[in-house]
Scaffold this motif. Structure first.
Motif, PDB file in Angstrom:
ATOM      1  N   GLY A   1      32.809  -6.183  22.310  1.00  0.00           N
ATOM      2  CA  GLY A   1      32.810  -4.737  22.136  1.00  0.00           C
ATOM      3  C   GLY A   1      33.124  -4.352  20.709  1.00  0.00           C
ATOM      4  N   GLU A   2      33.072  -3.046  20.446  1.00  0.00           N
ATOM      5  CA  GLU A   2      33.293  -2.569  19.082  1.00  0.00           C
ATOM      6  C   GLU A   2      34.718  -2.858  18.604  1.00  0.00           C
ATOM      7  N   ILE A   3      35.695  -2.717  19.495  1.00  0.00           N
ATOM      8  CA  ILE A   3      37.080  -2.976  19.091  1.00  0.00           C
ATOM      9  C   ILE A   3      37.277  -4.448  18.761  1.00  0.00           C
ATOM     10  N   ARG A   4      36.709  -5.319  19.583  1.00  0.00           N
ATOM     11  CA  ARG A   4      36.837  -6.754  19.317  1.00  0.00           C
ATOM     12  C   ARG A   4      36.096  -7.140  18.040  1.00  0.00           C
ATOM     13  N   ILE A   5      34.930  -6.569  17.809  1.00  0.00           N
ATOM     14  CA  ILE A   5      34.192  -6.844  16.570  1.00  0.00           C
ATOM     15  C   ILE A   5      34.994  -6.384  15.362  1.00  0.00           C
ATOM     16  N   PHE A   6      35.604  -5.224  15.489  1.00  0.00           N
ATOM     17  CA  PHE A   6      36.386  -4.682  14.376  1.00  0.00           C
ATOM     18  C   PHE A   6      37.606  -5.553  14.069  1.00  0.00           C
ATOM     19  N   LEU A   7      38.301  -6.002  15.128  1.00  0.00           N
ATOM     20  CA  LEU A   7      39.536  -6.759  14.923  1.00  0.00           C
ATOM     21  C   LEU A   7      39.277  -8.221  14.585  1.00  0.00           C
ATOM     22  N   ARG A   8      38.260  -8.834  15.191  1.00  0.00           N
ATOM     23  CA  ARG A   8      38.044 -10.266  15.030  1.00  0.00           C
ATOM     24  C   ARG A   8      37.054 -10.623  13.922  1.00  0.00           C
ATOM     25  N   ILE A   9      36.169  -9.711  13.559  1.00  0.00           N
ATOM     26  CA  ILE A   9      35.118 -10.039  12.581  1.00  0.00           C
ATOM     27  C   ILE A   9      35.242  -9.199  11.322  1.00  0.00           C
ATOM     28  N   VAL A  10      35.317  -7.885  11.483  1.00  0.00           N
ATOM     29  CA  VAL A  10      35.269  -6.996  10.317  1.00  0.00           C
ATOM     30  C   VAL A  10      36.538  -7.112   9.481  1.00  0.00           C
ATOM     31  N   LEU A  11      37.689  -6.991  10.110  1.00  0.00           N
ATOM     32  CA  LEU A  11      38.940  -7.030   9.354  1.00  0.00           C
ATOM     33  C   LEU A  11      39.184  -8.364   8.637  1.00  0.00           C
ATOM     34  N   PRO A  12      38.938  -9.517   9.283  1.00  0.00           N
ATOM     35  CA  PRO A  12      39.132 -10.778   8.538  1.00  0.00           C
ATOM     36  C   PRO A  12      38.231 -10.910   7.315  1.00  0.00           C
ATOM     37  N   LEU A  13      37.068 -10.257   7.322  1.00  0.00           N
ATOM     38  CA  LEU A  13      36.161 -10.317   6.181  1.00  0.00           C
ATOM     39  C   LEU A  13      36.451  -9.252   5.132  1.00  0.00           C
ATOM     40  N   SER A  14      37.433  -8.401   5.392  1.00  0.00           N
ATOM     41  CA  SER A  14      37.690  -7.251   4.515  1.00  0.00           C
ATOM     42  C   SER A  14      39.014  -7.380   3.770  1.00  0.00           C
ATOM     43  N   GLY A  15      39.420  -8.592   3.478  1.00  0.00           N
ATOM     44  CA  GLY A  15      40.703  -8.778   2.807  1.00  0.00           C
ATOM     45  C   GLY A  15      40.774  -8.128   1.447  1.00  0.00           C
ATOM     46  N   ALA A  16      39.669  -8.166   0.685  1.00  0.00           N
ATOM     47  CA  ALA A  16      39.679  -7.612  -0.673  1.00  0.00           C
ATOM     48  C   ALA A  16      39.874  -6.100  -0.654  1.00  0.00           C
ATOM     49  N   VAL A  17      39.079  -5.410   0.152  1.00  0.00           N
ATOM     50  CA  VAL A  17      39.166  -3.949   0.163  1.00  0.00           C
ATOM     51  C   VAL A  17      40.465  -3.492   0.814  1.00  0.00           C
ATOM     52  N   LEU A  18      40.959  -4.220   1.804  1.00  0.00           N
ATOM     53  CA  LEU A  18      42.238  -3.860   2.412  1.00  0.00           C
ATOM     54  C   LEU A  18      43.381  -4.020   1.420  1.00  0.00           C
ATOM     55  N   ALA A  19      43.319  -5.067   0.592  1.00  0.00           N
ATOM     56  CA  ALA A  19      44.368  -5.273  -0.402  1.00  0.00           C
ATOM     57  C   ALA A  19      44.355  -4.167  -1.447  1.00  0.00           C
ATOM     58  N   VAL A  20      43.171  -3.792  -1.912  1.00  0.00           N
ATOM     59  CA  VAL A  20      43.077  -2.758  -2.949  1.00  0.00           C
ATOM     60  C   VAL A  20      43.492  -1.393  -2.406  1.00  0.00           C
ATOM     61  N   VAL A  21      42.957  -1.021  -1.259  1.00  0.00           N
ATOM     62  CA  VAL A  21      43.311   0.271  -0.676  1.00  0.00           C
ATOM     63  C   VAL A  21      44.791   0.291  -0.289  1.00  0.00           C
ATOM     64  N   GLY A  22      45.298  -0.823   0.233  1.00  0.00           N
ATOM     65  CA  GLY A  22      46.715  -0.890   0.544  1.00  0.00           C
ATOM     66  C   GLY A  22      47.580  -0.727  -0.692  1.00  0.00           C
ATOM     67  N   LEU A  23      47.147  -1.294  -1.823  1.00  0.00           N
ATOM     68  CA  LEU A  23      47.888  -1.114  -3.074  1.00  0.00           C
ATOM     69  C   LEU A  23      47.861   0.347  -3.513  1.00  0.00           C
ATOM     70  N   PHE A  24      46.696   0.993  -3.378  1.00  0.00           N
ATOM     71  CA  PHE A  24      46.605   2.418  -3.717  1.00  0.00           C
ATOM     72  C   PHE A  24      47.594   3.241  -2.882  1.00  0.00           C
ATOM     73  N   TYR A  25      47.616   2.996  -1.581  1.00  0.00           N
ATOM     74  CA  TYR A  25      48.521   3.733  -0.705  1.00  0.00           C
ATOM     75  C   TYR A  25      49.981   3.415  -1.020  1.00  0.00           C
ATOM     76  N   ALA A  26      50.291   2.137  -1.248  1.00  0.00           N
ATOM     77  CA  ALA A  26      51.678   1.756  -1.509  1.00  0.00           C
ATOM     78  C   ALA A  26      52.202   2.397  -2.790  1.00  0.00           C
ATOM     79  N   VAL A  27      51.403   2.385  -3.843  1.00  0.00           N
ATOM     80  CA  VAL A  27      51.814   3.019  -5.095  1.00  0.00           C
ATOM     81  C   VAL A  27      52.003   4.517  -4.904  1.00  0.00           C
ATOM     82  N   SER A  28      51.110   5.135  -4.129  1.00  0.00           N
ATOM     83  CA  SER A  28      51.214   6.570  -3.888  1.00  0.00           C
ATOM     84  C   SER A  28      52.481   6.915  -3.123  1.00  0.00           C
ATOM     85  N   TYR A  29      52.789   6.163  -2.068  1.00  0.00           N
ATOM     86  CA  TYR A  29      54.000   6.427  -1.289  1.00  0.00           C
ATOM     87  C   TYR A  29      55.256   6.143  -2.118  1.00  0.00           C
ATOM     88  N   TRP A  30      55.236   5.081  -2.882  1.00  0.00           N
ATOM     89  CA  TRP A  30      56.433   4.708  -3.636  1.00  0.00           C
ATOM     90  C   TRP A  30      56.735   5.722  -4.741  1.00  0.00           C
TER      91      TRP A  30
END
Length: 298
Positions: free
Chosen positions: A186-215
């Motif tokens: 299903g879409e949730i399983r595809i998102f959690l098992r396939i999409v997110l593991p392949l999205s480490g680069a964008v998650l790291a960059v966006v997470g850094l943007f959010y972390a700097v903004s909150y801090w």
């Protein structure tokens, strides 16, 4: 043959002054960035006599001392503010990444429900902001005044980060997702098992943007938190540096009273910089790839 060989040599000779000029400009820019940072750290470590003799700022401490750090971390206002800022940054970044990733993935699927209207609403927020008064009224009506959630929920989703993550998800191989869907995922399983593991680069960059903004955020805390015991570190730093107000129990002892105000200010400033400096090197290898997501392709 001689003319053919001499031309590259002449070009190199002509480029030497230009290369030297670029090196001088880059060196001057680096010095202009490094010296203020060194002065901040040096002033926080310098002895009171040296700070007073230098007029407030020291380029290099003669006898480094951690008295300023011991004073502000003695269990008072700054210590509590550091813990609050870390908690807000960690929880806020996790909430923002979860909301942004799920929204971006839904918008990257052409057949998703209300795909185009929601995408237009996201793009609309890039052009028009709600304003301070309407946002404050919404936060007040939701009962979030004097709550740490008022620093997280109103800024949980950033439209620019949604667009960046959506562009990354759209560049993922569609055959991979289709094959998973044919296998019954299903879409949730595809998102959690396939999409997110392949999205480490964008998650790291966006997470850094959010972390700097909150801090680094202090304005929302100034608006929504009336209880000073709930203030994050950046608001304590702003209040102390701009207004020169005391730090509650941190300034109660005679040893703290003898410390120069500049040393305490610079010590708090160093504490506010250290967490981002510690996190960034681990995300740097993802940064170059992540910031190019969504670039115009030929």
């Amino acid at each position: 043959m001689t003319a053919t060989v001499s031309r590259p040599v002449r070009r190199r000779l002509r480029s030497l002054p230009w290369s030297a000029l670029k090196g001088i400009v880059l060196a001057a820019a680096c010095i202009a960035v490094i010296i203020p940072f060194v002065m901040v750290v040096s002033t926080s470590l310098a002895a009171p006599d040296q700070v007073n003799a230098a007029g407030g700022f020291v380029l290099w401490p003669d006898h480094p001392s951690f008295d300023a750090y011991e004073a502000i971390l003695s269990g008072g206002t700054v210590t509590r503010a550091v813990v609050i800022s870390i908690g807000i940054t960690v929880v806020g970044t996790a909430v923002s990444l979860a909301c942004t990733a799920t929204l971006a993935y839904a918008l990257s699927r052409p057949g998703s429900f209300a795909h185009k209207p929601i995408l237009l609403m996201v793009l609309f927020t890039l052009l028009f902001s709600p304003g301070i008064i309407p946002t404050y009224l919404v936060v007040d009506q939701l009962g979030l005044i004097d709550s740490w959630w008022s620093l997280i929920l109103p800024v949980a989703v950033n439209a620019f980060n949604v667009i960046i993550m959506r562009a990354f998800f759209m560049d993922l191989p569609p055959d991979l997702i289709e094959s998973a869907r044919l296998d019954g995922a299903g879409e949730i399983r595809i998102f959690l098992r396939i999409v997110l593991p392949l999205s480490g680069a964008v998650l790291a960059v966006v997470g850094l943007f959010y972390a700097v903004s909150y801090w680094n955020s202090f304005f929302n805390a100034l608006l929504y938190l009336n209880d000073t015991s709930m203030w994050p570190l950046q608001l304590i730093l702003r209040t102390y540096v701009i207004n020169g107000s005391p730090l509650g129990t941190d300034s109660g002892s005679s040893e703290v009273a003898q410390l120069p105000q500049q040393s305490l200010q610079m010590a708090i400033l160093v504490l506010s910089i250290i967490p981002i400096l510690l996190v960034y090197p681990f995300l740097q290898r993802h940064f170059a790839k992540g910031v190019l997501v969504g670039a115009v392709k030929g």
